[in-house]
Design a protein around this motif. Structure first.
Motif, PDB file in Angstrom:
ATOM      1  N   LEU A   1       0.881  -0.976   0.087  1.00 41.64           N
ATOM      2  CA  LEU A   1      -0.655   0.171  -0.619  1.00 41.64           C
ATOM      3  C   LEU A   1       1.104   0.749  -0.298  1.00 41.64           C
ATOM      4  CD1 LEU A   1      -2.557  -0.591   2.542  1.00 41.64           C
ATOM      5  CD2 LEU A   1      -3.337   0.017   0.407  1.00 41.64           C
ATOM      6  N   GLU A   2      -0.023   2.471  -0.542  1.00 36.65           N
ATOM      7  CA  GLU A   2       0.847   3.775  -0.575  1.00 36.65           C
ATOM      8  C   GLU A   2      -0.017   4.545  -0.586  1.00 36.65           C
ATOM      9  OE1 GLU A   2       4.669   4.235  -0.951  1.00 36.65           O
ATOM     10  OE2 GLU A   2       5.533   2.146  -1.686  1.00 36.65           O
ATOM     11  N   PRO A   3      -0.263   5.578  -0.193  1.00 35.11           N
ATOM     12  CA  PRO A   3      -0.230   6.703   0.108  1.00 35.11           C
ATOM     13  C   PRO A   3      -1.231   7.279  -1.199  1.00 35.11           C
ATOM     14  CG  PRO A   3       1.053   7.043   1.331  1.00 35.11           C
ATOM     15  CD  PRO A   3       1.370   5.715   0.204  1.00 35.11           C
ATOM     16  N   GLY A   4      -2.623   7.039  -1.645  1.00 39.54           N
ATOM     17  CA  GLY A   4      -2.958   7.052  -2.832  1.00 39.54           C
ATOM     18  C   GLY A   4      -4.110   6.494  -3.287  1.00 39.54           C
ATOM     19  N   THR A   5      -4.642   6.913  -4.351  1.00 37.62           N
ATOM     20  CA  THR A   5      -5.943   5.689  -4.691  1.00 37.62           C
ATOM     21  C   THR A   5      -5.982   4.438  -5.294  1.00 37.62           C
ATOM     22  OG1 THR A   5      -7.211   7.775  -4.321  1.00 37.62           O
ATOM     23  CG2 THR A   5      -8.494   6.263  -5.163  1.00 37.62           C
ATOM     24  N   THR A   6      -6.833   3.441  -6.014  1.00 44.83           N
ATOM     25  CA  THR A   6      -6.459   2.599  -6.436  1.00 44.83           C
ATOM     26  C   THR A   6      -7.693   1.711  -6.729  1.00 44.83           C
ATOM     27  OG1 THR A   6      -5.290   0.690  -6.835  1.00 44.83           O
ATOM     28  CG2 THR A   6      -5.575   1.054  -4.566  1.00 44.83           C
ATOM     29  N   GLU A   7      -8.129   1.254  -7.585  1.00 45.68           N
ATOM     30  CA  GLU A   7      -9.643   0.544  -8.071  1.00 45.68           C
ATOM     31  C   GLU A   7      -8.840  -0.883  -7.445  1.00 45.68           C
ATOM     32  OE1 GLU A   7     -11.394   1.588  -9.253  1.00 45.68           O
ATOM     33  OE2 GLU A   7     -10.087   3.858 -10.007  1.00 45.68           O
ATOM     34  N   ILE A   8      -9.989  -1.194  -6.850  1.00 47.04           N
ATOM     35  CA  ILE A   8      -9.753  -2.982  -6.520  1.00 47.04           C
ATOM     36  C   ILE A   8     -10.955  -3.277  -6.592  1.00 47.04           C
ATOM     37  CG2 ILE A   8      -9.092  -4.661  -4.267  1.00 47.04           C
ATOM     38  CD1 ILE A   8      -7.522  -2.112  -2.905  1.00 47.04           C
ATOM     39  N   GLY A   9     -11.092  -4.309  -8.073  1.00 46.44           N
ATOM     40  CA  GLY A   9     -12.137  -4.955  -8.333  1.00 46.44           C
ATOM     41  C   GLY A   9     -13.056  -3.586  -8.457  1.00 46.44           C
ATOM     42  N   PRO A  10     -14.463  -3.940  -7.814  1.00 45.50           N
ATOM     43  CA  PRO A  10     -15.520  -1.787  -8.041  1.00 45.50           C
ATOM     44  C   PRO A  10     -15.286  -0.954  -7.397  1.00 45.50           C
ATOM     45  CG  PRO A  10     -16.609  -3.928  -7.271  1.00 45.50           C
ATOM     46  CD  PRO A  10     -15.693  -4.246  -7.221  1.00 45.50           C
TER      47      PRO A  10
END
Ligand SMILES: [Zn+2]
Length: 270
Positions: free
Chosen positions: A121-130
């Protein structure tokens, strides 16, 4: 399943209690199942709400045992099923998650990595599935993340373990539901930068302007009524204490009558 559904699997803080395992939350949307934290005892209770092998991804806030130790048990389950080992699923956690799981009884790092695909994990935004998942560091003695999870316009924030934290307020800004730790009661010598009191959790919720506040990570030796009373002085919106089995989401607000049944039945054959 269109809308996000949040099931509190475990909400006991620090160690399991008589009525709940340690931290674990099941997030479901569009048939995808994301587990947030997998603390002591959570793997057992999780099976009331999801098939053992129907989990698609796991996200760990930090590597204290009460948030991740059952990942070791889940490795055993995925490794030794009678039908043969299960394919790897994604595990998003702090740096060192694979090594930590290996300590819990995996048979070496390579064996653990064969069942889980670890992503730091890193600070920020990611998509995990929907789900759109935003992570940021919160205020705890080891590397710890809080999360904001969004799906179809509905926004959940989860504190992880934290002392007072501006990052938590940012993650929770305008969230429909804040799942916030409340490990402590108001006492004169609470340790700083470790956990929140119920009142501090409520203050964070008020600052973030969240729609509902669910207090969690409830340490079994604390008085639940006092926890709720202290929080209610600082947050005027819908407020409750987590219980194992509680289901929330866009169609299940806090204070609504409990949904029929103990949650989604496990999918057949899994
Ligand atoms: Zn912790």
């Amino acid at each position: 399943m269109a809308a996000m559904r949040v099931t509190v699997v475990g909400c006991a803080g620090t160690f399991p209690g008589p009525d709940s395992p340690a931290s674990c939350y099941l997030l479901e949307a569009e048939g995808f199942r994301l587990v947030l934290d997998l603390g002591n005892g959570a793997l057992g209770t999780l099976q009331r709400f999801a098939g053992l092998f129907s989990i698609d991804a796991i996200c760990l806030s930090h590597l204290h045992a009460d948030h991740c130790v059952d990942l070791g048990a889940y490795w055993v389950a995925r490794q030794y099923t009678p039908d043969g080992p299960r394919p790897p699923i994604g595990v998003h956690g702090p740096r060192g998650t694979a090594e930590r799981v290996t300590e819990f009884g995996g048979e070496g790092l390579a064996a653990v990595q064969a069942r889980f695909t670890f992503r730091d994990l890193e600070p920020g935004t990611t998509e995990i599935g929907p789900f759109r998942v935003t992570a940021d560091h919160v205020n705890h003695p080891v590397e710890t993340f809080g999360f904001r999870v969004e799906h179809a316009g509905w926004r959940l924030a989860y504190s992880g373990d934290t002392g007072e934290s501006d990052a938590l307020v940012r993650l929770a800004e305008g969230a429909d539901l804040l799942l916030c730790e409340a490990s402590l009661l108001d006492r004169p010598h609470n340790p700083p930068n470790l956990h929140l009191t119920a009142r501090q959790a409520a203050e964070h919720a008020a600052r973030a302007g969240v729609g509902q506040l669910l207090l969690t990570h409830l340490v079994p030796w604390n008085d639940r009524d006092l926890t709720l009373a202290e929080a209610s002085q600082a947050y005027r919106g819908p407020l409750s204490l987590a219980t194992s089995g509680l289901v929330l989401g866009p169609g299940a607000p806090l204070g609504a009558p409990p949904a029929a049944g103990p949650g989604a039945p496990p999918p057949a054959g899994r």
